[in-house]
Structures are given as structure tokens and as C-alpha cells.
Design a protein around this motif. Structure first.
Motif, PDB file in Angstrom:
ATOM      1  N   LEU A   1       5.417  15.456   4.546  1.00 16.78           N
ATOM      2  CA  LEU A   1       5.875  15.300   3.167  1.00 16.78           C
ATOM      3  C   LEU A   1       4.820  14.638   2.287  1.00 16.78           C
ATOM      4  N   ARG A   2       3.874  13.930   2.895  1.00 12.57           N
ATOM      5  CA  ARG A   2       2.831  13.256   2.138  1.00 12.57           C
ATOM      6  C   ARG A   2       1.797  14.232   1.591  1.00 12.57           C
ATOM      7  N   LYS A   3       1.660  15.389   2.250  1.00 12.88           N
ATOM      8  CA  LYS A   3       0.640  16.347   1.845  1.00 12.88           C
ATOM      9  C   LYS A   3       0.959  16.948   0.481  1.00 12.88           C
ATOM     10  N   LYS A   4      -0.077  17.426  -0.189  1.00  8.70           N
ATOM     11  CA  LYS A   4       0.112  18.079  -1.478  1.00  8.70           C
ATOM     12  C   LYS A   4       0.817  19.407  -1.277  1.00  8.70           C
ATOM     13  N   LEU A   5       1.631  19.797  -2.261  1.00  7.71           N
ATOM     14  CA  LEU A   5       2.309  21.081  -2.188  1.00  7.71           C
ATOM     15  C   LEU A   5       1.296  22.193  -2.453  1.00  7.71           C
TER      16      LEU A   5
ATOM     17  N   PHE B   1       0.802  -1.221   0.000  1.00  4.81           N
ATOM     18  CA  PHE B   1       0.000   0.000   0.000  1.00  4.81           C
ATOM     19  C   PHE B   1       0.836   1.273   0.000  1.00  4.81           C
ATOM     20  N   GLY B   2       2.144   1.152  -0.116  1.00  6.88           N
ATOM     21  CA  GLY B   2       3.004   2.331  -0.196  1.00  6.88           C
ATOM     22  C   GLY B   2       3.077   3.120   1.095  1.00  6.88           C
ATOM     23  N   GLN B   3       2.970   2.419   2.219  1.00  5.99           N
ATOM     24  CA  GLN B   3       3.045   3.085   3.513  1.00  5.99           C
ATOM     25  C   GLN B   3       4.461   2.987   4.053  1.00  5.99           C
ATOM     26  N   ILE B   4       4.777   3.859   5.007  1.00  7.07           N
ATOM     27  CA  ILE B   4       6.076   3.840   5.662  1.00  7.07           C
ATOM     28  C   ILE B   4       5.945   3.018   6.942  1.00  7.07           C
ATOM     29  N   LEU B   5       6.838   2.090   7.115  1.00  7.58           N
ATOM     30  CA  LEU B   5       6.824   1.233   8.292  1.00  7.58           C
ATOM     31  C   LEU B   5       7.629   1.903   9.398  1.00  7.58           C
ATOM     32  N   ASN B   6       6.997   2.110  10.546  1.00  6.25           N
ATOM     33  CA  ASN B   6       7.650   2.764  11.677  1.00  6.25           C
ATOM     34  C   ASN B   6       7.342   1.978  12.943  1.00  6.25           C
ATOM     35  N   PRO B   7       8.012   0.828  13.133  1.00 11.90           N
ATOM     36  CA  PRO B   7       7.669  -0.018  14.290  1.00 11.90           C
ATOM     37  C   PRO B   7       8.072   0.602  15.623  1.00 11.90           C
ATOM     38  N   THR B   8       9.068   1.482  15.645  1.00  6.35           N
ATOM     39  CA  THR B   8       9.505   2.063  16.920  1.00  6.35           C
ATOM     40  C   THR B   8       8.647   3.252  17.322  1.00  6.35           C
ATOM     41  N   GLY B   9       7.884   3.804  16.406  1.00  6.70           N
ATOM     42  CA  GLY B   9       7.004   4.922  16.729  1.00  6.70           C
ATOM     43  C   GLY B   9       7.726   6.247  16.851  1.00  6.70           C
ATOM     44  N   GLN B  10       8.912   6.356  16.277  1.00  2.00           N
ATOM     45  CA  GLN B  10       9.642   7.621  16.345  1.00  2.00           C
ATOM     46  C   GLN B  10       8.981   8.644  15.437  1.00  2.00           C
ATOM     47  N   ARG B  11       9.181   9.928  15.759  1.00  2.00           N
ATOM     48  CA  ARG B  11       8.609  10.997  14.950  1.00  2.00           C
ATOM     49  C   ARG B  11       9.340  11.059  13.614  1.00  2.00           C
ATOM     50  N   SER B  12       8.580  11.247  12.561  1.00  2.00           N
ATOM     51  CA  SER B  12       9.202  11.384  11.253  1.00  2.00           C
ATOM     52  C   SER B  12       8.435  12.437  10.464  1.00  2.00           C
ATOM     53  N   PRO B  13       9.091  13.068   9.486  1.00  2.00           N
ATOM     54  CA  PRO B  13       8.421  14.111   8.703  1.00  2.00           C
ATOM     55  C   PRO B  13       7.548  13.556   7.584  1.00  2.00           C
ATOM     56  N   HIS B  14       7.335  12.259   7.552  1.00  2.00           N
ATOM     57  CA  HIS B  14       6.613  11.637   6.442  1.00  2.00           C
ATOM     58  C   HIS B  14       5.183  12.165   6.318  1.00  2.00           C
ATOM     59  N   LYS B  15       4.535  12.436   7.453  1.00  2.00           N
ATOM     60  CA  LYS B  15       3.156  12.920   7.427  1.00  2.00           C
ATOM     61  C   LYS B  15       3.074  14.275   6.711  1.00  2.00           C
TER      62      LYS B  15
END
Length: 94
Positions: free
Chosen positions: A34-38, A18-32
Motif C-alpha cells: 500500500l505504500r507504493k505509488k499507484l 517518521f510515519g512508519q507502521i509499528l509491527n513488533p510481532t512481525g506479522q505479515r501486513s499489506p502496508h509494504k
């Protein structure tokens, strides 16, 4: 042990499919973010088009007005001083 390995494998496969980012440790990432439309194009559409930037006649007229104003100021003695004769230079020479 086997069940946890299967669960990890399933989550990895689901993320890949499904093209998702796997984050098993639950650390903060900027992916949310970066996913938004410009939104740059939408912001640029909000402001009206400025003809001054493209028309050379408008730019030439503005430059001509600036030079004529500068010339009239110089005739009245209100123009900018020559290089090296300003307020700071006069202060330094005292």
C-alpha cells in the motif's frame, strides 16, 4: 524491565515521528504494498487516446454500418431468427 519499556517507548515514538507502521510481532501486513505509488495513471498513459469513445459521428457511422450489414444478411436469409424461432426453440417443440 525499565530498559525494555524505554526501548518500546523509543520505537513507538520513532514510528510516530517518521510515519512508519509499528509491527513488533512481525506479522505479515499489506502496508509494504500500500505504500507504493499507484501505477494506474502510468498504465493509462501508455495506450493511445481512442477518439471513437467521444465522437458521436464515429459511433453513429459504426451503428449505421452494423444496421446495413444486418439488413443485407436478413435479405439473404442469414440474419438472426425471430424471438422464439431459434434452434433451441425448435428443439424444444419436437
Amino acid at each position: 524491565m525499565l530498559a525494555s519499556a524505554v526501548a518500546v517507548g523509543v520505537t513507538e515514538a520513532r514510528a510516530r515521528i517518521f510515519g512508519q507502521i509499528l509491527n513488533p510481532t512481525g506479522q505479515r501486513s499489506p502496508h509494504k504494498i500500500l505504500r507504493k505509488k499507484l501505477i494506474g495513471d502510468k498504465v493509462a498513459e501508455w495506450y493511445p487516446y481512442d477518439i471513437k469513445n467521444d465522437d458521436p459521428h464515429v459511433m453513429a457511422r459504426e451503428e449505421e454500418e452494423r444496421l446495413s450489414k444486418l439488413e443485407s444478411l436478413k435479405r439473404r436469409g442469414k440474419g438472426p431468427p425471430k424471438k422464439g424461432q431459434g434452434r433451441r426453440a425448435a428443439k424444444r417443440n419436437k
